[in-house]
Design a protein around this motif. Structure first.
Motif: not given
Ligand code: 6R9
Length: 680
Positions: A343, A418, A444
């Motif tokens: 995504i 990030s 972040d």
């Molecule tokens: C964009 C993306 C989603 C899951 C999400 C969470 C983890 C993503 C994060 C984060 C902590 C951040 N996640 N960004 N956790 N801080 N800045 O990664 O989508 O592949 O669907 O994953 O990733 O656990 O629920 P996707």
């Protein structure tokens, strides 16, 4: 150091689109209290063939007691996404602006594409799709490396109202087949192959296997359009493959030499189809809530979920998050390292940057090829101003020491991003100090495939940063923390991260399975969208996402379910039962730790372990390969037969403090599993 607050650079804040917390708070409040006014003002910047009336601009239901869950933005409006990204930019004088600098796997392979050329290529390929019988609403599956044809293909779909389904080109043929079958894609787009570092990916041959499998399940992919990519790129040293250029740039031969199997009725070459294609294609106007794309993400039952995004809401949300979170200005060069198969690549390599008329880098390679300094050399080469990557990449590059970074001029950087998992403070500080020279804001960004765009994130000219905190909600987003009983936690505390109302870019359904959409995201807490993540709010109101609280794993930013991995392991003839948990990993964030109970009379030996690893690589993809396989003559289960993963997670990290084991059917099993712990 990690507790310190880092303030946005004053120079950057001077010109930022949002330059103070006061401004942020005002805008956020308006976006929550008057969403129609807030977003309709933004929508005016785009082209609508017909518009939405005020009373129909936004409607939703998040409460199952009141009927089906639905989310609608801009009902009555119609538009075309490719028109907004391309024609509109060309008309506004951006025709000669670079849309993408393409940087290949090899340093000698690079090119560029202007907005005008991107429009032309998109129209041509839209006409090719039409010639293959693709119509509005049809699904087109895309399994491609990071090359310019990938965004061209996606935009060509949007030109004619077709729905793209991009499948990450690291997935195995089984995973690809499962996704093609679920979406009933009519056409599959791929390349003959691609180099990733010095490894050759045989993409067409993976597609062949997948199409065979799909056929055996009764669905036929009518056309497979193949890009002849290998002949135009440089072969890594020591390889004499398949028609690619050699190191000195001369051609090794033509692609016809590539050993591909070919079905004349189904397969064709992209370049041959494009030769006579008309370079204009009138856009198909689609309704605001018509589907734009499907993107599969792991589900906790093991079966992937086809997250469905629609047109108008996704467009305005991608545009707005990109603009404010990266503070993109007309002369900036932006680079998001994510693969378009995820995504992040959809929203922040393709849609967000293009709708803002941005210039981006599209990178095919890896951070480690030809050397471990590739990222820094690309930033210097293109004078990148916004650099968006993942904590796992940062941690793996930290290992190589600071000197590799210091060789390069990184002064052009303004904003660092990030995404994908929580960023630990050590990695944050390295990113901030060494890459950003202490003058760049770090955003972040917390979000998900389901949320379509950033939902909790700092804004670079406004938000004082705390290393590791995604901080505050973006415009339109109203987060809450809930306890196990669904009670709202006010002020400081930790709980389930949920959202109270929809923002424009949120998903609308799971493709072909609205019931699963409702039960997965809305059943746990009535009236709230449940992210599946936990979070903590500190005394200053900052949100700290702590990670998944369901049976999901996040390995190097790739989300997968324990059930998905377990079912593949359990298929092996020697395996009686498998249980998978995550274990913290210094580079990947988490890694897979698998407990295996062999069948009676079967040995748990190195051969079995190798076979299981291979099986996972083949069935899911190389990124899912387990790090540890643990011999488990039995598993800790409750009397009702539920595996207690909480205990397995303790065993995985060697923590004897396993808590209450009184509900276990056989308490002795815990000791035995500790004894059998493999040397990590
Ligand atoms: C964009 C993306 C989603 C899951 C999400 C969470 C983890 C993503 C994060 C984060 C902590 C951040 N996640 N960004 N956790 N801080 N800045 O990664 O989508 O592949 O669907 O994953 O990733 O656990 O629920 P996707």
């Amino acid at each position: 150091m990690a507790d310190r607050i880092y303030y946005p650079n004053a120079e950057l804040a001077k010109t930022a689109y949002c330059n103070s917390m006061d401004q942020y708070k005002k805008m956020h409040e308006k976006s929550i209290k008057q969403p129609e006014e807030f977003w309709s003002e933004i929508a005016k910047q785009f082209y609508w063939e017909t518009t939405s009336s005020n009373d129909k601009f936004f409607s939703y239901n998040f409460n199952r007691n009141e009927g089906d869950i639905f989310i609608k933005w801009m009902e009555g409006a119609s538009t075309n996404i490719s028109f907004n990204l391309l024609d509109k930019n060309v008309k506004c004088g951006n025709g000669d602006k670079i849309a993408f600098y393409w940087e290949g796997n090899d340093v000698e392979d690079y090119s560029r594409l202007t907005y005008r050329k991107l429009l032309e290529e998109t129209c041509k390929f839209a006409n090719v799709l039409k010639s293959k019988g693709v119509q509005k609403g049809d699904r087109v599956a895309i399994y491609m490396p990071m090359i310019l044809e990938l965004p061209i293909a996606m935009l060509a779909c949007t030109r004619i109202g077709a729905v793209h389904s991009v499948i990450f080109a690291g997935y195995s043929s089984d995973s690809l087949a499962e996704r093609v079958l679920d979406s009933k894609a009519k056409v599959l787009l791929t390349a003959d192959g691609a180099w990733r570092g010095s490894k050759l990916l045989h993409l067409k041959s993976i597609c062949d296997h997948a199409m065979d499998k799909v056929k055996s399940h009764g669905h036929n992919v009518e056309s497979c359009i193949v890009i002849s990519h290998l002949r135009r790129v440089t072969c890594p040293p020591g390889n004499t493959s398949d028609g690619g250029k050699t190191k000195n740039g001369t051609s090794n031969g033509s692609t016809s030499e590539v050993n591909l199997s070919w079905d004349d009725d189904r397969d064709c070459w992209w370049h041959e189809e494009m030769e006579d294609a008309d370079s204009s294609c009138y856009p198909v106007w689609v309704a605001a809530e018509d589907p734009l794309f499907i993107l599969y993400t792991s589900g906790s039952t093991g079966k992937p979920k086809g997250v469905l995004h629609t047109t108008a809401g996704y467009l305005i949300y991608a545009a707005t998050t990109f603009k404010y979170v990266f503070d993109y200005k007309p002369n900036d060069v932006y680079w998001c390292t994510a693969d378009i198969g995820w995504i992040t690549g959809h929203t922040y390599v393709v849609y967000g940057p293009l709708v803002n008329g941005a210039t981006s880098v599209l990178f095919e390679g890896t951070p480690f090829y030809p050397q471990n300094d590739r990222y820094w050399s690309v930033i210097e080469k293109y004078k990148v101003s916004q650099f968006y990557t993942a904590p796992t990449a940062i941690r793996s590059l930290m290992k190589f020491g600071d000197d590799l970074v210091k060789k390069y001029n990184l002064d052009s950087l303004k904003v660092l991003g990030s995404v994908g998992e929580p960023i630990n403070s050590e990695a944050w500080l390295w990113f901030y100090n060494l890459i950003g020279h202490g003058k760049c804001s770090i955003v972040d960004t917390f979000w998900q495939t389901e949320t379509g765009g950033h939902v909790v994130t700092p804004l670079p000219g406004a938000t004082p940063m705390k290393p590791g905190s995604a901080s505050f909600p973006f415009f339109g987003v109203l987060p809450e923390l809930l306890d196990e009983d669904g009670k709202i936690i006010e002020g400081e505390g930790e709980g389930y991260l949920v959202f109270r109302q929809p923002w424009p870019g949120m998903m609308r359904s799971l493709y072909g399975n609205h019931e699963r959409f409702q039960t997965t995201y809305f059943d746990k807490f009535n009236g709230f969208y449940c992210t599946g993540d936990g979070a903590r709010r500190d005394s200053d109101g900052y949100l700290w996402v702590t990670g998944r609280i369901d049976d999901m794993l996040n390995v190097s930013g790739h989300l997968m379910s324990t059930a998905e991995v377990e079912s593949v392991l359990a298929e092996h003839a020697a395996v009686s039962e498998a249980a998978v948990v995550s274990k913290p990993h210094p580079v990947k964030g988490q890694c897979l730790y698998c407990f295996i109970t062999p069948n009676e009379g079967k040995n748990f030996d190195k051969q079995l372990q190798d076979e299981l690893k291979k099986k996972i690589r083949e069935r899911i993809g190389p990124f899912a390969q387990p790090d540890i396989i643990h011999h488990a003559p039995g598993l800790p289960k409750t009397r009702s037969g539920k595996i207690m993963r909480r205990i397995l997670r303790k065993i995985a990290v060697g923590d004897r403090n396993v808590g209450d084991t009184s509900t276990l059917a056989d308490e002795g099993i815990v000791d035995l599993l500790f004894q059998l712990r493999p040397e990590a």
